[in-house]
Design a protein around this motif. Structure first.
Motif, PDB file in Angstrom:
ATOM      1  N   ASP A 139     -28.427  -7.547  36.502  1.00  0.00           N
ATOM      2  CA  ASP A 139     -27.356  -6.626  36.368  1.00  0.00           C
ATOM      3  C   ASP A 139     -26.552  -6.489  37.731  1.00  0.00           C
ATOM      4  OD1 ASP A 139     -27.801  -5.996  33.699  1.00  0.00           O
ATOM      5  OD2 ASP A 139     -28.296  -3.797  34.004  1.00  0.00           O
ATOM      6  N   SER A 239     -29.535  -9.556  32.004  1.00  0.00           N
ATOM      7  CA  SER A 239     -28.481  -8.478  31.528  1.00  0.00           C
ATOM      8  C   SER A 239     -29.473  -7.493  30.800  1.00  0.00           C
ATOM      9  CB  SER A 239     -27.326  -8.943  30.803  1.00  0.00           C
ATOM     10  OG  SER A 239     -26.496  -7.784  30.416  1.00  0.00           O
ATOM     11  N   HIS A 290     -30.255  -0.340  33.666  1.00  0.00           N
ATOM     12  CA  HIS A 290     -29.663  -1.064  34.759  1.00  0.00           C
ATOM     13  C   HIS A 290     -30.614  -0.593  36.084  1.00  0.00           C
ATOM     14  CE1 HIS A 290     -27.134  -2.326  37.958  1.00  0.00           C
ATOM     15  NE2 HIS A 290     -27.126  -1.288  38.617  1.00  0.00           N
TER      16      HIS A 290
END
Length: 311
Positions: A139, A239, A290
């Motif tokens: 990320d 991601s 994240h």
């Protein structure tokens, strides 16, 4: 930038020294670094904003079974010497380059960068391409991030004032909230390391550093743009696809649908980033958000490291 005078943060650091690793002097500052394993390419973890090298201990220990693995703290963060924040990406990447040389860490390097550390990793690779064997980005912060985001979120972020976000004294309920979140993520870590990291992460000093380091993010993005495109190095972008407990805590009042739009925009951005180099790849990682990437999905991070080492 001049070093900050010794004060509360230095006292905190002295009272709770890291349980492993050592210091190396770089340009008159003591920088914390811990290295394990042997061989090359050497894996180097670049922590995200508000995190420290030992937050990646779980993945680092596994990477050290494959090759030399390194975690460290940038000046002004964690257990390294204080320095005026924020700093430019050129300062951060120059410092890392010198630290690795001073500590005798052999190149080339496979850089594993999380969030803000992902931007620094890209900048390092752009500036010193011959020293980089590959990039694993979790990320990563990116100069085009807002262009892929819903306008409502961008307006919220633009209105956010980091100087107002961190009061001198945090309400006890906020401290306990974050203590509980970290305790949940680190539940199976060695007690000494777990307790130390939790205490430090909920301390005003470390929380304030997390805000300060990213205050110049627009300038950091400008540096990255000016540096030019990434060189042709193997790249895996991971991601995260979930809204984790940390994201929910800092996004109270934001509809979950909007947070899902952010995840979708992030996926599109990272797909474009991976496609910008001949050997780029994006991997969508479920079960984590994240902030908790390295805590909840160390397997995905280690697999990406192992795959790039294999190339």
């Amino acid at each position: 930038m001049a070093d900050q005078p010794s004060g509360a943060r230095s006292v905190e650091t002295a009272e709770m020294a890291p349980p492993l690793g050592q210091y190396h002097e770089v340009e008159g500052r003591r920088l914390y670094l811990h290295s394990s394993g042997s061989g090359g390419p050497s894996v180097v973890f670049l922590a995200g904003g508000g995190t420290v090298g030992l937050d990646y201990w779980n993945v680092h220990e596994q990477a050290a079974q494959l090759t030399t693995s390194v975690v460290y703290d940038r000046a002004g963060t964690g257990w390294s010497s204080g320095v005026g924040l924020p700093r430019s990406s050129a300062e951060v990447t120059d410092e890392l380059r010198q630290l690795l040389r001073t500590a005798g860490i052999p190149g080339p390097y496979l850089l594993v960068g999380h969030s803000l550390g992902g931007l620094y990793a890209r900048h390092y690779a752009t500036r010193f391409a011959d020293e980089v064997a590959g990039l694993v980005l979790l990320d990563p912060a990116h100069e085009d991030y807002n262009a892929y985001m819903p306008q409502q979120l961008v307006e919220q972020w633009e209105a956010w004032d980091p100087d107002q976000a961190m009061p001198e004294e945090l309400p006890d309920e906020v401290v306990q909230l974050y203590r509980g979140l970290f305790a949940e993520e680190l539940a199976d870590w060695p007690q000494q390391l777990r307790d130390l990291l939790i205490d430090r992460h909920v301390s005003p000093g470390w929380l304030r550093v997390g805000f300060q380091e990213a205050k110049n993010v627009k300038e950091l993005y400008a540096e990255m743009r000016d540096a030019g495109p990434l060189p042709d190095v193997p790249l895996i972008v991971l991601s995260s696809m979930a809204v984790d407990s940390f994201k929910a805590a800092v996004s109270q009042g934001t509809p979950e649908s909007l947070m899902r739009e952010e995840i979708d925009g992030k996926r599109k951005l990272y797909t474009a980033l991976a496609a910008s180099v001949p050997r780029g790849e994006i991997r969508l990682v479920d079960g984590t958000g994240h902030a908790t990437f390295h805590f909840r999905r160390p397997d995905a991070v280690l697999q990406a490291i192992e795959d790039l080492l294999g190339r």
